[in-house]
Write a protein that holds these residues in place. Structure first.
Motif, PDB file in Angstrom:
ATOM      1  N   ASP A 198      -6.720  -4.656  -2.559  1.00  0.00           N
ATOM      2  CA  ASP A 198      -6.332  -5.763  -3.433  1.00  0.00           C
ATOM      3  C   ASP A 198      -5.998  -5.257  -4.831  1.00  0.00           C
ATOM      4  O   ASP A 198      -5.005  -5.676  -5.441  1.00  0.00           O
ATOM      5  N   ALA A 199      -6.827  -4.366  -5.363  1.00  0.00           N
ATOM      6  CA  ALA A 199      -6.615  -3.850  -6.714  1.00  0.00           C
ATOM      7  C   ALA A 199      -5.326  -3.048  -6.805  1.00  0.00           C
ATOM      8  O   ALA A 199      -4.547  -3.200  -7.761  1.00  0.00           O
ATOM      9  N   ALA A 200      -5.083  -2.184  -5.813  1.00  0.00           N
ATOM     10  CA  ALA A 200      -3.849  -1.386  -5.811  1.00  0.00           C
ATOM     11  C   ALA A 200      -2.624  -2.293  -5.695  1.00  0.00           C
ATOM     12  O   ALA A 200      -1.599  -2.058  -6.352  1.00  0.00           O
ATOM     13  N   HIS A 201      -2.729  -3.324  -4.881  1.00  0.00           N
ATOM     14  CA  HIS A 201      -1.621  -4.265  -4.717  1.00  0.00           C
ATOM     15  C   HIS A 201      -1.344  -5.020  -6.015  1.00  0.00           C
ATOM     16  O   HIS A 201      -0.183  -5.173  -6.415  1.00  0.00           O
ATOM     17  N   ARG A 202      -2.389  -5.502  -6.681  1.00  0.00           N
ATOM     18  CA  ARG A 202      -2.191  -6.244  -7.932  1.00  0.00           C
ATOM     19  C   ARG A 202      -1.498  -5.375  -8.975  1.00  0.00           C
ATOM     20  O   ARG A 202      -0.614  -5.842  -9.699  1.00  0.00           O
ATOM     21  N   ALA A 203      -1.884  -4.120  -9.042  1.00  0.00           N
ATOM     22  CA  ALA A 203      -1.251  -3.207 -10.007  1.00  0.00           C
ATOM     23  C   ALA A 203       0.223  -3.000  -9.668  1.00  0.00           C
ATOM     24  O   ALA A 203       1.089  -3.025 -10.555  1.00  0.00           O
ATOM     25  N   ALA A 204       0.521  -2.819  -8.377  1.00  0.00           N
ATOM     26  CA  ALA A 204       1.916  -2.640  -7.960  1.00  0.00           C
ATOM     27  C   ALA A 204       2.727  -3.890  -8.231  1.00  0.00           C
ATOM     28  O   ALA A 204       3.873  -3.817  -8.721  1.00  0.00           O
ATOM     29  N   LEU A 205       2.160  -5.053  -7.953  1.00  0.00           N
ATOM     30  CA  LEU A 205       2.883  -6.300  -8.154  1.00  0.00           C
ATOM     31  C   LEU A 205       3.125  -6.568  -9.641  1.00  0.00           C
ATOM     32  O   LEU A 205       4.173  -7.108 -10.020  1.00  0.00           O
ATOM     33  N   ALA A 206       2.172  -6.187 -10.485  1.00  0.00           N
ATOM     34  CA  ALA A 206       2.361  -6.353 -11.931  1.00  0.00           C
ATOM     35  C   ALA A 206       3.529  -5.507 -12.424  1.00  0.00           C
ATOM     36  O   ALA A 206       4.342  -5.955 -13.255  1.00  0.00           O
ATOM     37  N   ARG A 207       3.616  -4.271 -11.927  1.00  0.00           N
ATOM     38  CA  ARG A 207       4.738  -3.419 -12.318  1.00  0.00           C
ATOM     39  C   ARG A 207       6.053  -4.018 -11.838  1.00  0.00           C
ATOM     40  O   ARG A 207       7.064  -4.008 -12.567  1.00  0.00           O
ATOM     41  N   LEU A 208       6.069  -4.544 -10.626  1.00  0.00           N
ATOM     42  CA  LEU A 208       7.286  -5.138 -10.089  1.00  0.00           C
ATOM     43  C   LEU A 208       7.669  -6.403 -10.853  1.00  0.00           C
ATOM     44  O   LEU A 208       8.855  -6.669 -11.072  1.00  0.00           O
ATOM     45  N   VAL A 226       0.856  -1.184   0.000  1.00  0.00           N
ATOM     46  CA  VAL A 226       0.000   0.000   0.000  1.00  0.00           C
ATOM     47  C   VAL A 226       0.893   1.235   0.000  1.00  0.00           C
ATOM     48  O   VAL A 226       1.764   1.382   0.851  1.00  0.00           O
ATOM     49  N   ARG A 227       0.685   2.115  -0.954  1.00  0.00           N
ATOM     50  CA  ARG A 227       1.433   3.363  -1.010  1.00  0.00           C
ATOM     51  C   ARG A 227       0.835   4.375  -0.040  1.00  0.00           C
ATOM     52  O   ARG A 227      -0.348   4.315   0.291  1.00  0.00           O
ATOM     53  N   TYR A 228       1.658   5.311   0.408  1.00  0.00           N
ATOM     54  CA  TYR A 228       1.147   6.334   1.322  1.00  0.00           C
ATOM     55  C   TYR A 228       0.043   7.168   0.686  1.00  0.00           C
ATOM     56  O   TYR A 228      -0.850   7.653   1.384  1.00  0.00           O
ATOM     57  N   GLU A 229       0.078   7.327  -0.641  1.00  0.00           N
ATOM     58  CA  GLU A 229      -1.001   8.063  -1.303  1.00  0.00           C
ATOM     59  C   GLU A 229      -2.347   7.366  -1.117  1.00  0.00           C
ATOM     60  O   GLU A 229      -3.404   8.004  -1.181  1.00  0.00           O
ATOM     61  N   ASP A 230      -2.317   6.050  -0.918  1.00  0.00           N
ATOM     62  CA  ASP A 230      -3.545   5.275  -0.758  1.00  0.00           C
ATOM     63  C   ASP A 230      -3.805   4.894   0.696  1.00  0.00           C
ATOM     64  O   ASP A 230      -4.597   3.986   0.982  1.00  0.00           O
ATOM     65  N   ALA A 231      -3.155   5.569   1.624  1.00  0.00           N
ATOM     66  CA  ALA A 231      -3.225   5.173   3.036  1.00  0.00           C
ATOM     67  C   ALA A 231      -4.648   5.168   3.568  1.00  0.00           C
ATOM     68  O   ALA A 231      -4.999   4.358   4.432  1.00  0.00           O
ATOM     69  N   GLY A 232      -5.496   6.043   3.046  1.00  0.00           N
ATOM     70  CA  GLY A 232      -6.872   6.104   3.521  1.00  0.00           C
ATOM     71  C   GLY A 232      -7.623   4.795   3.343  1.00  0.00           C
ATOM     72  O   GLY A 232      -8.612   4.538   4.048  1.00  0.00           O
ATOM     73  N   LEU A 233      -7.172   3.949   2.423  1.00  0.00           N
ATOM     74  CA  LEU A 233      -7.826   2.655   2.207  1.00  0.00           C
ATOM     75  C   LEU A 233      -7.732   1.761   3.435  1.00  0.00           C
ATOM     76  O   LEU A 233      -8.538   0.841   3.605  1.00  0.00           O
ATOM     77  N   LEU A 234      -6.774   2.037   4.301  1.00  0.00           N
ATOM     78  CA  LEU A 234      -6.601   1.201   5.493  1.00  0.00           C
ATOM     79  C   LEU A 234      -7.776   1.323   6.460  1.00  0.00           C
ATOM     80  O   LEU A 234      -7.970   0.460   7.319  1.00  0.00           O
ATOM     81  N   ARG A 235      -8.557   2.371   6.334  1.00  0.00           N
ATOM     82  CA  ARG A 235      -9.695   2.533   7.242  1.00  0.00           C
ATOM     83  C   ARG A 235     -10.712   1.410   7.084  1.00  0.00           C
ATOM     84  O   ARG A 235     -11.515   1.168   7.988  1.00  0.00           O
ATOM     85  N   ALA A 236     -10.681   0.728   5.946  1.00  0.00           N
ATOM     86  CA  ALA A 236     -11.623  -0.368   5.711  1.00  0.00           C
ATOM     87  C   ALA A 236     -11.106  -1.705   6.234  1.00  0.00           C
ATOM     88  O   ALA A 236     -11.831  -2.699   6.190  1.00  0.00           O
TER      89      ALA A 236
END
Length: 327
Positions: A294-304, A28-38
């Protein structure tokens, strides 16, 4: 939780050696940190705090306070309370455990012990900095910085080579309640990092013994506790049997290279130590996470994945080319 440019530190473990970790590990990137509230249960590992701006750190600290109200959520490190490099080194010297000092450029005094070097508190130090042997040389080097460093530090150089002429730098991870030894690097240069020197057989035996015995685990845990950090890698050397701590990296690379047939060592045991320590954390195996994470992670993992497949191709091509020239 990672800076957007530094999500790669876990990639080799996730993509190649312990793909089972993908069931529960999320980037999770810091830009998406708000997603952690869920998130209702699991573990949040705060990292890259040194790379945050003051505003970003305050925002992350407020979010951390919100998440602390979730009974099923464990947090490792803290965006603001965990000590960064300068604070940690200053505290360890003041307590008498570190035999060298650090200064901000504006607080230099005549008691400083030379040689010294300049580094940024932010990020990693990849290239050997020049050693400065007196105040005129230091003043000249500081004058040339011209704002290139975010938070410059002046560090007293310490360390002596062993009887074999090699300096040693030890590294150990903390993951929750687990401490494991990662490596012992050796070089004839005081700046022990990614040395190109061919290790001696005796050194290889020494490295294996260090990793197997994990001899400084108790001392290492004490430093982590002082730093108020529950995750990261500590880099240190020894002086008269005592730890001399260089830093604790909150987002260290676990394994650098994707696997190829040219690897000089078996990386799987290192991946296993790390993955098993993560899975041993409380609530680490919670099977569900919010769809947006999950979606943000999949995108990050695809780039990696693209990045490391390209890196693997480069390693193979370089080795084959070198082998061809040798013939």
């Amino acid at each position: 939780m990672t800076h957007r440019k530094h999500a790669y530190t876990q990639a080799v473990v996730l993509l190649y050696h312990r793909t089972d970790l993908q069931k529960s590990f999320r980037l999770v990137r810091y830009e998406d940190a708000g997603l952690l509230r869920a998130v209702r249960a699991g573990v949040v590992i705060w990292s890259d705090m040194d790379r945050l701006t003051a505003d970003e750190m305050q925002q992350a600290a407020r979010l951390s306070a919100e998440l602390a109200q979730q009974a099923g959520l464990t947090q490792l490190n803290h965006p603001a309370a965990s000590l960064q490099r300068f604070e940690l080194l200053r505290m360890l010297h003041d307590q008498g455990s570190n035999g060298f000092r650090v200064f901000r450029p504006h607080e230099l005094d005549d008691t400083i012990r030379y040689p010294v070097f300049i580094r940024d508190e932010v990020g990693a130090l990849y290239e050997e900095p020049p050693l400065l042997h007196d105040r005129p040389a230091l003043d000249a080097a500081l004058a040339m910085l011209d704002g290139r460093l975010v938070r410059p530090m002046v560090v007293e150089m310490v360390g002596t080579p062993g009887p074999d002429g090699y300096f040693r730098k030890y590294a150990a991870f903390r993951v929750g309640d687990t401490i494991y030894a990662q490596h012992c690097a050796m070089a004839t240069s005081w700046f022990v990092k990614n040395s190109a020197e061919r290790p001696l057989r005796a050194h290889l035996d020494e490295i294996r013994a260090y990793i197997a015995a994990n001899p400084h685990a108790v001392q290492v845990m004490q430093v982590f506790e002082k730093a108020r950090m529950q995750y990261g890698r500590i880099d240190y050397t020894l002086a008269d049997g005592r730890l001399l701590v260089f830093e604790i990296n909150s987002n260290p690379t676990v394994l650098s290279d994707p696997p190829t047939r040219f690897a000089s060592y078996d990386p799987r045991p290192f991946a296993d130590r790390h993955a098993n320590a993560l899975l041993a954390l409380p609530q680490a195996s919670v099977p569900e996470s919010p769809p947006a994470i999950d979606a943000a992670h999949r995108a990050a993992l695809a780039r990696l994945r693209r990045r490391y497949e390209f890196k693997r191709l480069k390693i193979v091509c370089r080795k084959l080319l070198k082998r061809g020239k040798a013939r």
